[in-house]
Design a protein around this motif. Structure first.
Motif, PDB file in Angstrom:
ATOM      1  N   UNK A 123       4.560   3.584 -69.762  1.00  0.00           N
ATOM      2  CA  UNK A 123       3.781   3.443 -68.545  1.00  0.00           C
ATOM      3  C   UNK A 123       2.352   3.072 -68.869  1.00  0.00           C
ATOM      4  N   UNK A 124       1.550   2.947 -67.836  1.00  0.00           N
ATOM      5  CA  UNK A 124       0.191   2.418 -67.982  1.00  0.00           C
ATOM      6  C   UNK A 124      -0.821   3.546 -67.801  1.00  0.00           C
ATOM      7  N   UNK A 125      -1.468   3.929 -68.885  1.00  0.00           N
ATOM      8  CA  UNK A 125      -2.518   4.956 -68.907  1.00  0.00           C
ATOM      9  C   UNK A 125      -3.814   4.281 -69.324  1.00  0.00           C
ATOM     10  N   UNK A 126      -4.944   4.677 -68.716  1.00  0.00           N
ATOM     11  CA  UNK A 126      -6.215   4.027 -69.020  1.00  0.00           C
ATOM     12  C   UNK A 126      -7.354   5.030 -69.143  1.00  0.00           C
ATOM     13  N   UNK A 149      -8.564  16.067 -71.766  1.00  0.00           N
ATOM     14  CA  UNK A 149      -8.876  14.681 -71.456  1.00  0.00           C
ATOM     15  C   UNK A 149      -8.565  14.416 -69.987  1.00  0.00           C
ATOM     16  N   UNK A 150      -9.279  13.463 -69.426  1.00  0.00           N
ATOM     17  CA  UNK A 150      -9.009  12.961 -68.084  1.00  0.00           C
ATOM     18  C   UNK A 150      -8.721  11.475 -68.205  1.00  0.00           C
ATOM     19  N   UNK A 151      -7.650  11.010 -67.559  1.00  0.00           N
ATOM     20  CA  UNK A 151      -7.356   9.577 -67.581  1.00  0.00           C
ATOM     21  C   UNK A 151      -6.785   9.163 -66.229  1.00  0.00           C
ATOM     22  N   UNK A 152      -6.708   7.859 -65.992  1.00  0.00           N
ATOM     23  CA  UNK A 152      -6.128   7.365 -64.750  1.00  0.00           C
ATOM     24  C   UNK A 152      -4.834   6.633 -65.019  1.00  0.00           C
ATOM     25  N   UNK A 208      -3.348   4.722 -59.943  1.00  0.00           N
ATOM     26  CA  UNK A 208      -4.229   5.077 -58.846  1.00  0.00           C
ATOM     27  C   UNK A 208      -4.606   6.537 -58.773  1.00  0.00           C
ATOM     28  N   UNK A 209      -4.016   7.358 -59.638  1.00  0.00           N
ATOM     29  CA  UNK A 209      -4.313   8.792 -59.680  1.00  0.00           C
ATOM     30  C   UNK A 209      -4.995   9.173 -60.979  1.00  0.00           C
ATOM     31  N   UNK A 210      -5.575  10.370 -61.016  1.00  0.00           N
ATOM     32  CA  UNK A 210      -6.206  10.908 -62.210  1.00  0.00           C
ATOM     33  C   UNK A 210      -5.382  12.079 -62.738  1.00  0.00           C
TER      34      UNK A 210
END
Length: 312
Positions: free
Chosen positions: A58-61, A72-75, A78-80
């Motif tokens: 999947x796509x984590x940024x 850690x915090x990532x998006x 569209x969610x965090x």
């Protein structure tokens, strides 16, 4: 989603195409017979150790390292999400109505507040502030598109790139909202604004010389200085360590326009008075290190790398 922050009609077209790609099912991103894998990693500047904390299809940024060092915090989508620094299962952060968040988000220096960039339905990205532990976001910027990039050390001001009248420049605004102040006024894209921990400088990247490079200026926009100059690279998103001694940033080949995803890129590190050196080679770009991601001890930083895995 902050894919390229276009400065021309042609780049607007490119942006639309990239956004369409982003919204397709993940297995169709890149190649129809491959799956996108994201890896949240850390790099230790003292030992050179590169460590994978979380790997997922999947796509984590855009990871932030929490100011207390615990998560850690990532998006994604569209969610965090938060995840312990030791690894584990991500937990969705309560962002209230803001469910179209992009990769421009980050903590205040005291760790009590979180700035996010969310695009309301039918509108461009706007900046909001909310409690770091989750809650209802409060609108800061009325105008769009605006993409958060930095807090002032005293927590009173936000800095951000924003497109106004067809140009992307750096702006500052009180954290409670109000009148935004334009800090740059040079033709071409300015992006990635971030305060130094002592509040004396704002670092940013700009294409004003023809190729994207790192610059810095005083908080009122004066005394602009160019920091990087190597013609081999296009440099993006400078992040200053909490002790103020190191700067890490993303570098593309100089021929790459914008900051697209899924490219061979490098992370380069430099001291406040030294020359940049390559510390990590990876496949990434957009989403890798858009926002501040240093550990509180200034010894490590976080980033995301990507790969496509062929389906069996």
């Amino acid at each position: 989603m902050n894919f390229m922050k276009p400065s021309s009609p042609y780049l607007n077209i490119v942006l639309s195409l990239v956004c369409i790609m982003y919204l397709l099912p993940l297995q169709t991103v890149g190649q129809a017979d491959s799956i996108l894998v994201s890896k949240l990693e850390t790099y230790n500047i003292e030992t050179g150790e590169r460590k994978v904390i979380y790997r997922t299809e999947g796509h984590v940024e855009a990871p932030n390292w929490s100011p207390d060092g615990s998560y850690f915090l990532f998006n994604s989508g569209g969610n965090l999400y938060t995840i312990p620094t030791a690894g584990g299962t991500p937990k969705k952060l309560d962002t209230g109505f803001a469910t179209n968040c992009n990769n421009d988000h980050g903590f205040s220096f005291d760790g009590e507040q979180l700035a996010i960039s969310h695009a309301p339905e039918g509108e461009g990205s706007k900046i909001y502030v909310m409690p770091a532990e989750g809650g209802t976001p409060k609108l800061v910027t009325d105008n769009a598109p605006s993409y958060w990039h930095g807090w002032s050390p005293d927590g009173d001001t936000l800095v951000y790139p924003a497109q106004r009248d067809g140009e992307f420049d750096i702006y500052a605004i009180p954290v409670d909202g109000g009148h935004e102040i334009k800090l740059t006024d040079t033709p071409g894209l300015d992006d990635g604004a971030e305060y130094t921990p002592d509040g004396r400088w704002i670092y940013f990247n700009s294409v004003r010389t023809g190729v994207m490079k790192i610059f810095r200026m005083h908080p009122d926009g004066s005394n602009v200085e160019q920091i990087t100059s190597n013609k081999q690279y296009a440099d993006w998103f400078p992040h200053i360590s909490p002790d103020g001694k190191q700067i890490v940033f993303l570098s593309y080949d100089a021929g790459v326009e914008g900051h697209p995803p899924f490219k061979d890129v490098t992370l380069r590190l430099m001291s406040a008075e030294g020359a940049p050196e390559v510390v990590v080679d990876l496949y990434g770009g957009q989403g890798t290190i858009n926002v501040p991601s240093w550990a509180p001890d200034s010894k490590r930083f976080a980033f995301v790398s990507y790969e496509f895995i062929t389906q069996e």
